[in-house]
Design an enzyme around this catalytic site. Structure first.
Site, PDB file in Angstrom:
ATOM      1  N   ASP A 106      92.481   1.436  89.701  1.00  0.00           N
ATOM      2  CA  ASP A 106      91.363   2.257  90.147  1.00  0.00           C
ATOM      3  C   ASP A 106      90.210   1.303  90.452  1.00  0.00           C
ATOM      4  O   ASP A 106      90.233   0.122  90.061  1.00  0.00           O
ATOM      5  CB  ASP A 106      91.003   3.254  89.051  1.00  0.00           C
ATOM      6  CG  ASP A 106      89.737   4.025  89.353  1.00  0.00           C
ATOM      7  OD1 ASP A 106      89.611   4.548  90.467  1.00  0.00           O
ATOM      8  OD2 ASP A 106      88.855   4.081  88.465  1.00  0.00           O
ATOM      9  N   LEU A 107      89.182   1.780  91.118  1.00  0.00           N
ATOM     10  CA  LEU A 107      88.077   0.901  91.517  1.00  0.00           C
ATOM     11  C   LEU A 107      86.815   1.153  90.699  1.00  0.00           C
ATOM     12  O   LEU A 107      86.456   0.362  89.827  1.00  0.00           O
ATOM     13  CB  LEU A 107      87.810   1.063  93.013  1.00  0.00           C
ATOM     14  CG  LEU A 107      86.778   0.138  93.660  1.00  0.00           C
ATOM     15  CD1 LEU A 107      86.987  -1.311  93.284  1.00  0.00           C
ATOM     16  CD2 LEU A 107      86.803   0.313  95.170  1.00  0.00           C
ATOM     17  N   ASP A 108      86.134   2.270  90.938  1.00  0.00           N
ATOM     18  CA  ASP A 108      84.879   2.552  90.236  1.00  0.00           C
ATOM     19  C   ASP A 108      85.131   2.777  88.750  1.00  0.00           C
ATOM     20  O   ASP A 108      85.921   3.639  88.365  1.00  0.00           O
ATOM     21  CB  ASP A 108      84.214   3.797  90.823  1.00  0.00           C
ATOM     22  CG  ASP A 108      83.799   3.619  92.269  1.00  0.00           C
ATOM     23  OD1 ASP A 108      84.691   3.381  93.104  1.00  0.00           O
ATOM     24  OD2 ASP A 108      82.601   3.729  92.570  1.00  0.00           O
ATOM     25  N   ASP A 156      89.936   4.574  84.570  1.00  0.00           N
ATOM     26  CA  ASP A 156      88.916   4.887  83.568  1.00  0.00           C
ATOM     27  C   ASP A 156      88.587   6.361  83.436  1.00  0.00           C
ATOM     28  O   ASP A 156      87.876   6.745  82.516  1.00  0.00           O
ATOM     29  CB  ASP A 156      87.615   4.151  83.913  1.00  0.00           C
ATOM     30  CG  ASP A 156      86.891   4.793  85.097  1.00  0.00           C
ATOM     31  OD1 ASP A 156      87.517   4.923  86.177  1.00  0.00           O
ATOM     32  OD2 ASP A 156      85.726   5.179  84.934  1.00  0.00           O
TER      33      ASP A 156
END
Length: 273
Positions: free
Chosen positions: A32-34, A214
């Site tokens: 995932d990124l953010d 997250d």
């Protein structure tokens, strides 16, 4: 290698309870990124990928022979902007769009952009944001996210508004809660399905999947990777089905830096020597 804290049910990051061996030559990495690779920011457009993380991703991409993908709620163009100059396979908008390792970019099977419905939902949301300036509407083109990070006290207003729109358009859209955000995303896509799709092709095929995320939006990915016998890492606190945990994006970057280099092949034997 720094071990990963086992999860669940612990929500504190103290004594590691498990050790996770990762061979970069046999693992397919999905991130995932953010909130996972990049720390969260007050606004989505303020998120930046730390230099250390960019460097470790570039190195890992090379060492893993390209078996790295970003699986995000962002559109692929936004992913590319944050990772530039690195360009990796990606699944954007929770899997609604996928860019394969060969560069081909496709929509998920059975998914089509419903611009007319999106437009019909944007109008009341713009009116709500005008009434409550602490809210932020993010129009992703085929998904809508209503952020209340700037006004946590408006959580119930954001939830109720987005839930009502999801119910009106239930055949195409579903409500996806996240960290200080409620999102309307396509019903028939998920990060888990996106990961499964990428695992069917080179350079991911035949490797053990690892997924780090997250947020609630990542739980479908965790569940799918768990079912495949892979490695799942929850970044931060909160209930999760992930089997390991690290406290922050910075801790994930630090852990990735500890991964050993690929082992050299054994020396060849000539003439039975």
């Amino acid at each position: 290698m720094q071990p990963l804290a086992s999860s669940p049910p612990a929500t504190r990051h103290t004594t590691p309870a498990d050790t996770c061996h990762v061979d970069v030559t046999t693992v397919a990495f999905f991130f995932d990124l953010d909130g996972t690779l990049a720390p969260l920011a007050p606004r989505p457009d303020a998120v930046r990928l730390p230099l250390d993380t960019a460097n470790v991703l570039a190195s890992l991409f090379h060492r893993a022979c390209g078996a790295i993908a970003v699986v995000s709620g962002r559109a692929i163009d936004d992913i590319d902007g944050l990772l530039a100059p690195l360009r990796v396979p990606a699944a954007g908008l929770h899997g609604a769009e996928i860019r394969h390792a060969d560069g081909e970019r496709v929509r998920a099977e059975g998914y089509a952009v419903d611009a007319e419905r999106i437009a019909s939902m944007v109008a009341p949301l713009h009116a709500l944001v005008a009434q409550h300036p602490g809210l932020l509407l993010e129009n992703k083109g085929s998904a809508l996210a209503l952020h209340y990070r700037g006004a946590p006290e408006l959580a119930s207003v954001a939830r109720d508004t987005m839930r009502a729109l999801a119910e009106q358009h239930a055949e195409r859209f579903v409500l996806q809660p996240g960290k200080l955000v409620f999102e309307l995303r396509a019903r028939h896509v998920s990060k888990g399905r996106a990961i499964t799709t990428l695992l069917q092709e080179a350079p991911f095929a035949g490797r053990t999947p690892l997924f780090a995320g997250d947020d609630l939006t990542d739980e479908a990915g965790f569940a799918e990777v768990n079912a495949l016998g892979g490695i799942t890492i929850k970044i931060g606190d909160g209930e999760t089905c992930a089997r390991h945990r690290l406290p922050s994006p910075e801790a994930l970057t630090a852990w990735l830096l500890t991964l050993p280099p690929a082992s050299p092949p054994p020396p060849s034997k000539e003439n039975g020597a």
